[in-house]
Each structure stands twice: as C-alpha cells, then as structure tokens.
Enzyme design. Structure first.
Site, PDB file in Angstrom:
ATOM      1  N   TRP A 155     -21.715  12.475 -18.997  1.00  0.00           N
ATOM      2  CA  TRP A 155     -21.961  12.335 -17.385  1.00  0.00           C
ATOM      3  C   TRP A 155     -23.571  12.385 -17.351  1.00  0.00           C
ATOM      4  O   TRP A 155     -23.596  14.307 -17.609  1.00  0.00           O
ATOM      5  CB  TRP A 155     -21.321  13.160 -15.915  1.00  0.00           C
ATOM      6  CG  TRP A 155     -19.597  12.672 -16.615  1.00  0.00           C
ATOM      7  CD1 TRP A 155     -18.558  13.461 -17.408  1.00  0.00           C
ATOM      8  CD2 TRP A 155     -18.842  11.409 -15.925  1.00  0.00           C
ATOM      9  NE1 TRP A 155     -17.358  12.338 -17.123  1.00  0.00           N
ATOM     10  CE2 TRP A 155     -18.079  11.300 -16.277  1.00  0.00           C
ATOM     11  CE3 TRP A 155     -19.934  10.216 -15.380  1.00  0.00           C
ATOM     12  CZ2 TRP A 155     -16.961  10.341 -16.034  1.00  0.00           C
ATOM     13  CZ3 TRP A 155     -18.674   9.160 -15.568  1.00  0.00           C
ATOM     14  CH2 TRP A 155     -17.528   9.181 -14.769  1.00  0.00           C
ATOM     15  N   TRP A 189     -16.459  12.059 -12.071  1.00  0.00           N
ATOM     16  CA  TRP A 189     -15.481  11.716 -10.368  1.00  0.00           C
ATOM     17  C   TRP A 189     -14.721  12.827 -10.770  1.00  0.00           C
ATOM     18  O   TRP A 189     -14.791  12.990  -8.706  1.00  0.00           O
ATOM     19  CB  TRP A 189     -13.998  10.731 -11.373  1.00  0.00           C
ATOM     20  CG  TRP A 189     -13.447  11.641 -12.101  1.00  0.00           C
ATOM     21  CD1 TRP A 189     -13.121  11.655 -13.587  1.00  0.00           C
ATOM     22  CD2 TRP A 189     -12.744  12.081 -12.496  1.00  0.00           C
ATOM     23  NE1 TRP A 189     -12.455  11.232 -14.222  1.00  0.00           N
ATOM     24  CE2 TRP A 189     -11.434  12.602 -13.467  1.00  0.00           C
ATOM     25  CE3 TRP A 189     -11.839  12.329 -11.359  1.00  0.00           C
ATOM     26  CZ2 TRP A 189     -10.677  12.595 -13.859  1.00  0.00           C
ATOM     27  CZ3 TRP A 189     -10.564  13.475 -11.234  1.00  0.00           C
ATOM     28  CH2 TRP A 189      -9.900  13.824 -12.490  1.00  0.00           C
ATOM     29  N   GLU A 230       1.008  -1.215   0.002  1.00  0.00           N
ATOM     30  CA  GLU A 230       0.262  -0.168  -0.195  1.00  0.00           C
ATOM     31  C   GLU A 230       0.833   0.720   0.261  1.00  0.00           C
ATOM     32  O   GLU A 230       0.202   1.997  -0.551  1.00  0.00           O
ATOM     33  CB  GLU A 230      -0.523  -0.267   1.688  1.00  0.00           C
ATOM     34  CG  GLU A 230      -2.390  -1.218   1.085  1.00  0.00           C
ATOM     35  CD  GLU A 230      -3.060  -0.937   0.089  1.00  0.00           C
ATOM     36  OE1 GLU A 230      -2.851   0.086  -0.365  1.00  0.00           O
ATOM     37  OE2 GLU A 230      -2.737  -2.419  -0.669  1.00  0.00           O
ATOM     38  N   ASN A 271     -10.578   2.396   3.378  1.00  0.00           N
ATOM     39  CA  ASN A 271     -10.390   2.354   1.928  1.00  0.00           C
ATOM     40  C   ASN A 271     -11.096   1.665   0.794  1.00  0.00           C
ATOM     41  O   ASN A 271     -11.696   2.121  -0.114  1.00  0.00           O
ATOM     42  CB  ASN A 271      -9.139   1.981   1.825  1.00  0.00           C
ATOM     43  CG  ASN A 271      -8.851   2.139   0.316  1.00  0.00           C
ATOM     44  OD1 ASN A 271      -8.609   2.428   0.002  1.00  0.00           O
ATOM     45  ND2 ASN A 271      -8.652   0.296   0.017  1.00  0.00           N
ATOM     46  N   TRP A 311       1.801   1.403  -3.168  1.00  0.00           N
ATOM     47  CA  TRP A 311       1.207   2.426  -4.362  1.00  0.00           C
ATOM     48  C   TRP A 311       1.155   4.828  -3.861  1.00  0.00           C
ATOM     49  O   TRP A 311       0.964   4.960  -4.938  1.00  0.00           O
ATOM     50  CB  TRP A 311      -0.525   2.245  -3.412  1.00  0.00           C
ATOM     51  CG  TRP A 311      -0.798   1.149  -4.910  1.00  0.00           C
ATOM     52  CD1 TRP A 311      -1.546  -0.095  -3.634  1.00  0.00           C
ATOM     53  CD2 TRP A 311      -2.139   1.074  -5.740  1.00  0.00           C
ATOM     54  NE1 TRP A 311      -2.014  -1.294  -4.837  1.00  0.00           N
ATOM     55  CE2 TRP A 311      -1.835  -0.057  -5.665  1.00  0.00           C
ATOM     56  CE3 TRP A 311      -1.400   1.756  -6.362  1.00  0.00           C
ATOM     57  CZ2 TRP A 311      -2.672  -0.755  -7.330  1.00  0.00           C
ATOM     58  CZ3 TRP A 311      -2.039   1.754  -8.302  1.00  0.00           C
ATOM     59  CH2 TRP A 311      -2.965   0.862  -8.463  1.00  0.00           C
ATOM     60  N   TRP A 342      -9.466   7.891  -7.276  1.00  0.00           N
ATOM     61  CA  TRP A 342     -11.307   8.437  -7.921  1.00  0.00           C
ATOM     62  C   TRP A 342     -11.149   8.022  -9.378  1.00  0.00           C
ATOM     63  O   TRP A 342     -12.101   7.431  -9.730  1.00  0.00           O
ATOM     64  CB  TRP A 342     -11.063  10.189  -7.864  1.00  0.00           C
ATOM     65  CG  TRP A 342     -11.817   9.927  -6.760  1.00  0.00           C
ATOM     66  CD1 TRP A 342     -11.620  10.983  -5.266  1.00  0.00           C
ATOM     67  CD2 TRP A 342     -12.994   9.998  -6.343  1.00  0.00           C
ATOM     68  NE1 TRP A 342     -12.390  10.563  -4.321  1.00  0.00           N
ATOM     69  CE2 TRP A 342     -13.993  10.496  -5.033  1.00  0.00           C
ATOM     70  CE3 TRP A 342     -14.459  10.131  -7.070  1.00  0.00           C
ATOM     71  CZ2 TRP A 342     -15.141  10.265  -4.521  1.00  0.00           C
ATOM     72  CZ3 TRP A 342     -15.963   9.814  -7.058  1.00  0.00           C
ATOM     73  CH2 TRP A 342     -15.841  10.282  -5.307  1.00  0.00           C
TER      74      TRP A 342
HETATM   75  C1  LIG Z   1     -11.737   7.607  -4.055  1.00  0.00           C
HETATM   76  C2  LIG Z   1     -10.332   7.432  -3.043  1.00  0.00           C
HETATM   77  C3  LIG Z   1      -9.731   8.587  -2.480  1.00  0.00           C
HETATM   78  C4  LIG Z   1      -8.375   8.243  -2.165  1.00  0.00           C
HETATM   79  N1  LIG Z   1      -8.062   9.311  -1.093  1.00  0.00           N
HETATM   80  C5  LIG Z   1      -7.223   9.459  -0.483  1.00  0.00           C
HETATM   81  C6  LIG Z   1      -6.507  10.967  -0.159  1.00  0.00           C
HETATM   82  O1  LIG Z   1      -7.059  11.964  -0.425  1.00  0.00           O
HETATM   83  N2  LIG Z   1      -5.201  10.478   1.152  1.00  0.00           N
HETATM   84  C7  LIG Z   1      -4.776   9.150   0.892  1.00  0.00           C
HETATM   85  O2  LIG Z   1      -3.778   9.505   1.910  1.00  0.00           O
HETATM   86  N3  LIG Z   1      -5.258   8.030   0.422  1.00  0.00           N
HETATM   87  C8  LIG Z   1      -6.295   8.258  -0.349  1.00  0.00           C
HETATM   88  N4  LIG Z   1      -6.936   7.605  -1.051  1.00  0.00           N
HETATM   89  C9  LIG Z   1      -5.609   5.742  -0.306  1.00  0.00           C
HETATM   90  C10 LIG Z   1      -6.509   5.369   0.826  1.00  0.00           C
HETATM   91  O3  LIG Z   1      -8.309   4.950   1.138  1.00  0.00           O
HETATM   92  C11 LIG Z   1      -5.903   6.265   2.061  1.00  0.00           C
HETATM   93  O4  LIG Z   1      -4.014   6.172   2.448  1.00  0.00           O
HETATM   94  C12 LIG Z   1      -6.590   5.050   3.194  1.00  0.00           C
HETATM   95  O5  LIG Z   1      -7.607   4.841   3.471  1.00  0.00           O
HETATM   96  C13 LIG Z   1      -5.564   5.409   4.666  1.00  0.00           C
HETATM   97  O6  LIG Z   1      -5.825   4.888   6.021  1.00  0.00           O
HETATM   98  P1  LIG Z   1      -4.658   4.090   6.926  1.00  0.00           P
HETATM   99  O7  LIG Z   1      -3.770   5.057   6.897  1.00  0.00           O
HETATM  100  O8  LIG Z   1      -5.807   3.255   7.667  1.00  0.00           O
HETATM  101  O9  LIG Z   1      -4.371   2.891   5.665  1.00  0.00           O
HETATM  102  P2  LIG Z   1      -3.231   1.672   5.373  1.00  0.00           P
HETATM  103  O10 LIG Z   1      -4.366   0.621   4.751  1.00  0.00           O
HETATM  104  O11 LIG Z   1      -3.322   1.430   7.368  1.00  0.00           O
HETATM  105  O12 LIG Z   1      -1.932   2.353   4.919  1.00  0.00           O
HETATM  106  C14 LIG Z   1      -1.271   2.910   4.820  1.00  0.00           C
HETATM  107  C15 LIG Z   1      -0.440   3.868   3.984  1.00  0.00           C
HETATM  108  O13 LIG Z   1      -0.871   3.337   2.604  1.00  0.00           O
HETATM  109  C16 LIG Z   1      -1.627   5.369   1.942  1.00  0.00           C
HETATM  110  N5  LIG Z   1      -1.929   4.245   0.699  1.00  0.00           N
HETATM  111  C17 LIG Z   1      -3.084   2.709   1.615  1.00  0.00           C
HETATM  112  N6  LIG Z   1      -3.941   2.501   0.215  1.00  0.00           N
HETATM  113  C18 LIG Z   1      -3.203   3.900  -1.020  1.00  0.00           C
HETATM  114  C19 LIG Z   1      -3.828   4.181  -1.624  1.00  0.00           C
HETATM  115  N7  LIG Z   1      -4.852   2.980  -2.141  1.00  0.00           N
HETATM  116  N8  LIG Z   1      -3.111   5.079  -2.459  1.00  0.00           N
HETATM  117  C20 LIG Z   1      -2.264   5.472  -2.262  1.00  0.00           C
HETATM  118  N9  LIG Z   1      -1.736   5.670  -1.098  1.00  0.00           N
HETATM  119  C21 LIG Z   1      -2.276   4.203  -0.451  1.00  0.00           C
HETATM  120  C22 LIG Z   1      -1.510   6.175   2.914  1.00  0.00           C
HETATM  121  O14 LIG Z   1      -0.326   6.455   2.911  1.00  0.00           O
HETATM  122  C23 LIG Z   1      -1.782   4.837   4.216  1.00  0.00           C
HETATM  123  O15 LIG Z   1      -2.202   5.661   4.978  1.00  0.00           O
HETATM  124  C24 LIG Z   1      -8.248   7.241  -1.565  1.00  0.00           C
HETATM  125  C25 LIG Z   1      -8.719   5.740  -2.314  1.00  0.00           C
HETATM  126  C26 LIG Z   1      -9.270   5.777  -3.114  1.00  0.00           C
HETATM  127  C27 LIG Z   1     -10.280   4.434  -3.488  1.00  0.00           C
END
Ligand SMILES: Cc1cc2nc3c(=O)[nH]c(=O)nc-3n(C[C@H](O)[C@H](O)[C@H](O)COP(=O)(O)OP(=O)(O)OC[C@H]3O[C@@H](n4cnc5c(N)ncnc54)[C@H](O)[C@@H]3O)c2cc1C
Length: 471
Positions: free
Chosen positions: A303, A356, A272, A338, A275, A379
């Site tokens: 849209w 979106w 993650e 997420n 990513w 998104w």
């Molecule tokens: C529509 C949409 C919008 C999102 N907007 C954001 C946003 O504005 N800011 C944001 O930080 N994340 C965003 N995410 C990614 C992800 O949802 C969040 O990072 C995650 O929910 C944060 O929770 P956590 O810290 O417990 O994540 P964990 O699951 O613990 O992951 C650890 C870290 O990895 C990074 N990470 C995890 N998943 C992703 C991902 N898919 N893409 C990029 N980085 C990721 C984050 O920094 C996160 O804190 C988005 C995802 C979607 C589908």
C-alpha cells in the site's frame, strides 16, 4: 429443567427470541442476564461510546418488561467466561440458553463457557437466531458454501420459497420468568457507568419499541426503496441497521416486512438482508478474513498511501466534497449511507492507496451499526480483496459519484456548509471554480475548504499498478 438462564448478547429484546422461547418452554423458571464484556469495553478508544448508551437504552426497556413479570435482569461487568459460571452457581441454574454469534471472538468465548459448564454438568443449548440461514444451510451443487452472492441469493430464495416462505416466530410465556429482584436497579442507577463510563446522549434511541416504530415507518417507504436507496440526502433506506445489529429487532421481523408485498422495493430490501446472511456465513466459515484478504494474493499488496492522508480522510478534509461530507456525518452521527460507505472505502483504498484494514478499523470505532461480518465484507468488496468483490480495476470516480448520487449537492451542503454557496455544477469540485465564483460562494479553496489532497487521475493509475503488481 427447574432453573435456566438466558444469556443476552447481541439480541437485546424479549420478543421473537429463539433461546428465550426455548428456555421458557423447557424450564420452570427462567432468569435473564447481560454481561458488560470487559474484553470488549476496555478496548474501546472512546469511553463515551454511544453504542454503550444504545445498549443501556435497550436493557432499561428489557428491565421494565421483566419487572412487570416480577423478574429482573441479572447484570454483571467482567469477563463472561468467568461471570456466566458465577451466575450459574449463585442462582443454582441447571441450563444455559443463548443465540449463536458468528464473530471469531464470540465463538471462542462461547466455546470456553460451554466447555466449562459441561464439566460441571450444566446443560448448554444454543440456537440460530441472529441470521435466517447459517453455516451449511445454503450450499451449491458441490455441497460447498457459495463464494458468489447472486447464486447464493437464488438458492437462499429457492429454499425459502420451498418452505412456503415460512418465517417462524419464537414466542414464550413470560409468566415463567424467575421471580427475582436485582439489587442494583439499572433503571434508577446507571451503576456500571461508575466503573468505566460517563453517560452520553446516544445518537439514536435504542430498544425494541423504537425499533418497531422505525420498522413501521419504513413500511410506508419500502415500495420506493429500489430507487430511493441510492440517494444519500433522503431517508430512502430503513435506517434499521443499529437495531438489527443489537437485536432490538429479529431478523424474522425484517424478513416478514420484506415479504408483505411483492413490489420491487420489497424484493430489493430482502436482497440486502440476504447480503447480511451471506457475509455472516463467510465470516463464520473463514474467520481469518478479520485480518486477512479473502483473496490471499492481495495480502502482498504494498500500500503506497500516507498516514497524513489517512488522518485527513478520517477528519473529512480531503478536498473531495462528497467524501468529506460522508466522513463528517460518520464522525457526528455514527451512521453513514451505504452508497457513501462504498464511495469513501473506494476512495481510501484506490485513490489514497491506503490499506482497507485501516478504514475498516476506523469504521469499527465509529459506526453505531458496526458489525464485523458486514463491515469486513463491505470493505473487502470495495478494496477488491474480498469474496465476490468488485474487480480491482473498477475504481469509483468520486466526482462522478457525487454528480450522480447528489446532483444538487444537497447532501454535501448538509455536512460541508462552507460549500453551500456553490452552484450544483461546481459544488462537486470547487477547486475548479474561478476566483469570482469562489468569491460569490463566500468560500475560497485553500482557505475555507481544502484543495484536493491528491489528484484522482494520477492516483487511479498508481492504484492499477499497485494491484497489478500482485496479480
Ligand atoms: C465499507 C462498508 C462498510 C459497512 N459496514 C457495515 C457495518 O459495520 N454494519 C452493517 O450493518 N452494515 C455495514 N455495511 C452495509 C450497509 O452499508 C449498511 O447495512 C446499511 O447502510 C445500513 O443502513 P440501513 O439499515 O438503512 O440499510 P437498508 O438499506 O435498509 O438495508 C436493510 C438491512 O440489510 C442489511 N444490509 C444492507 N446492506 C448490506 C450489505 N451490503 N451487507 C450486509 N448487510 C447489509 C443491514 O442489516 C440493513 O440494516 C457496510 C457497507 C460498506 C460498503
């Protein structure tokens, strides 16, 4: 250098900070500054934005550490392009140090500052700190950046392991901070609130100490991450995103934690984090994705959705319980799981047929962890318009998602308490329940909870033709 300045931006910590450690190493005295950027703050719709309180928590903590070393934070409110040169002049600084930011606005701002200071003979040094690999460090066989995540991740890991999984830690001798006392003590007086904000309670406490506490707590749960991460009703993920977004934690803090053991949980968590690097690299290389579809053919989509449906989506009043619960959680806490971000984004674009960009903007306003690269990436992934996105014909069925990821309706009940009386079978689609079941649940659909604002199956067909029309 005699006197240098470290400009803090989205790296609000004093430990493991590349620019700070370099400045301390190379200068007799280091000043530290933070600018409340009026270009960003004046655009915020809600003047009580809890992200500003989160930043304030972080700055207060930094100030107290600086004070212990006889120094103080230089704090200004205004346009950094003007404020940074002013500080440089006021304090007779010879060099500026900062960590790179990959968002289009930040890149333009930094270039302007750099150009201006260069003309004045001031040295400017910037560093990769906010991601692990950036720009062209992870390239494919053709020496191009990857546009598909899995091979990117494999290459990322290959390079990482080739350097023996070395995660540098950027330390610095804080005794070399400049002796300075800020006349406006931000610890005692929130002077900047007088100008533009009213202090609010932050949903989460900001700061490096809180971030480390949460990271330590997550380490007790990380082994279960692979399975727990998809259950919105529990704290199965790290909940660290606001801390990494504001830089209370360094990316290296997170990577170090992810390689402490080799469990599936650890490896999935690292994935993650990769990513995150991937989307930062994409935004840096393709700054136009901010407003355009990465796959440009999708910019032609007409849209078909309605503005009133968008408002119902924002307010959590769509009649789809899991979507409504997620949106109400976002509106109250500034956070969303997420799995639910994917569900509500797919629902907005492929069930309500709404652009979106509307959803992306709404998230940008509300999310405590808002990060342009990750938000845009998420998104565009959900809308199938992005880099390595899911195919357009993959449309999440909101009922199936609900039954699969919130089988007992625990999460729905937390945020839609009016549905709490329904059984785990009916809670996912209460409009299908009988009047008797509704009476027993104490909730009448159409009165206490809305009917679905659109019919999923019909909308699915419309979505497919909407996308096919531009293929
Ligand atoms: C529509 C949409 C919008 C999102 N907007 C954001 C946003 O504005 N800011 C944001 O930080 N994340 C965003 N995410 C990614 C992800 O949802 C969040 O990072 C995650 O929910 C944060 O929770 P956590 O810290 O417990 O994540 P964990 O699951 O613990 O992951 C650890 C870290 O990895 C990074 N990470 C995890 N998943 C992703 C991902 N898919 N893409 C990029 N980085 C990721 C984050 O920094 C996160 O804190 C988005 C995802 C979607 C589908």
């Amino acid at each position: 250098m005699k006197k240098s300045l470290v400009w803090l931006r989205r790296d609000l910590r004093l430990h493991d900070h590349y620019a700070l450690s370099e400045s301390l190493k190379n200068s007799d005295e280091t000043y530290v500054a933070f600018i409340f950027d009026s270009n960003i703050l004046e655009k915020l719709h809600n003047k009580n934005d809890s992200r500003v309180t989160f930043i304030m928590d972080s700055l207060k903590e930094i100030e107290s550490v600086l004070n212990k070393h006889g120094s103080s934070l230089i704090v200004r409110y205004g346009n950094p392009v003007e404020e940074i040169p002013k500080i440089i002049e006021d304090f007779k600084i010879e060099a500026l140090f900062f960590n790179r930011d990959y968002e289009p606005y930040a890149k333009e701002r930094d270039q302007k500052v750099e150009k201006d200071l260069f003309k004045k003979g001031i040295h400017v040094f910037n560093y990769k700190d906010h991601v692990f690999f950036e720009k062209k460090e992870v390239l494919n066989g053709q020496q191009e950046i990857y546009k598909v995540f899995t091979p990117y991740k494999n290459k990322w890991l290959e390079i990482f392991h080739a350097q023996e999984s070395r995660v540098p830690e950027y330390k610095g001798d804080l005794k070399k901070l400049a002796p300075y006392k800020n006349s406006k003590n931000i610890l005692e007086h929130n002077w900047y609130y007088d100008i533009c904000f009213v202090e609010t309670e932050s949903a989460l406490k900001g700061g490096a100490l809180e971030a480390q506490r949460r990271l330590k707590d997550f380490k007790n749960r990380i082994e279960d991450y692979k399975t727990a991460r998809d259950v919105p009703s529990i704290d199965g993920t790290s909940l660290l995103s606001p801390y990494i977004r504001m830089g209370n934690l360094s990316i290296r803090d997170m990577i170090r934690a992810s390689i402490e053991k080799k469990s599936e949980g650890h490896q999935t968590w690292l994935s993650e984090i990769i990513w995150r690097d991937f989307y930062q690299m994409i935004l840096d290389a393709y700054p136009g994705v901010d407003t355009h579809c990465f796959r440009t053919e999708y910019d032609q989509i007409k849209w078909l959705g309605k503005k009133e449906d968008f408002e119902k989506w924002c307010n959590g009043e769509t009649g789809y319980p899991l979507v409504d619960a997620a949106m109400r959680c976002l509106n109250t806490t500034g956070m969303m799981h997420n799995r639910l971000r994917m569900v509500v984004a797919s629902f907005l674009t492929k069930t309500l047929l709404i652009d979106w960009r509307w959803g992306e903007r709404y998230f940008a306003e509300k999310l405590l962890d808002y990060d342009m690269a990750a938000n845009n990436g998420g998104w565009q992934w959900s809308a199938s318009t992005g880099v390595d996105a899911q195919p357009y014909f993959r449309i999440f069925n909101p009922y199936n998602q609900s039954e699969k990821f919130d089988p007992k309706g625990d999460y729905i009940k937390m945020w839609c308490p009016e549905l709490a009386g329904f059984s785990s079978k009916t809670i996912h689609h209460p409009h299908d329940s009988t009047p008797l079941e509704q009476a027993a649940a104490g909730c009448f659909v159409g009165k206490d909870y809305p009917h679905p604002i659109v019919a999923y199956k019909e909308q699915r067909e419309r979505a497919l033709s909407m996308y096919k029309a531009v293929k």
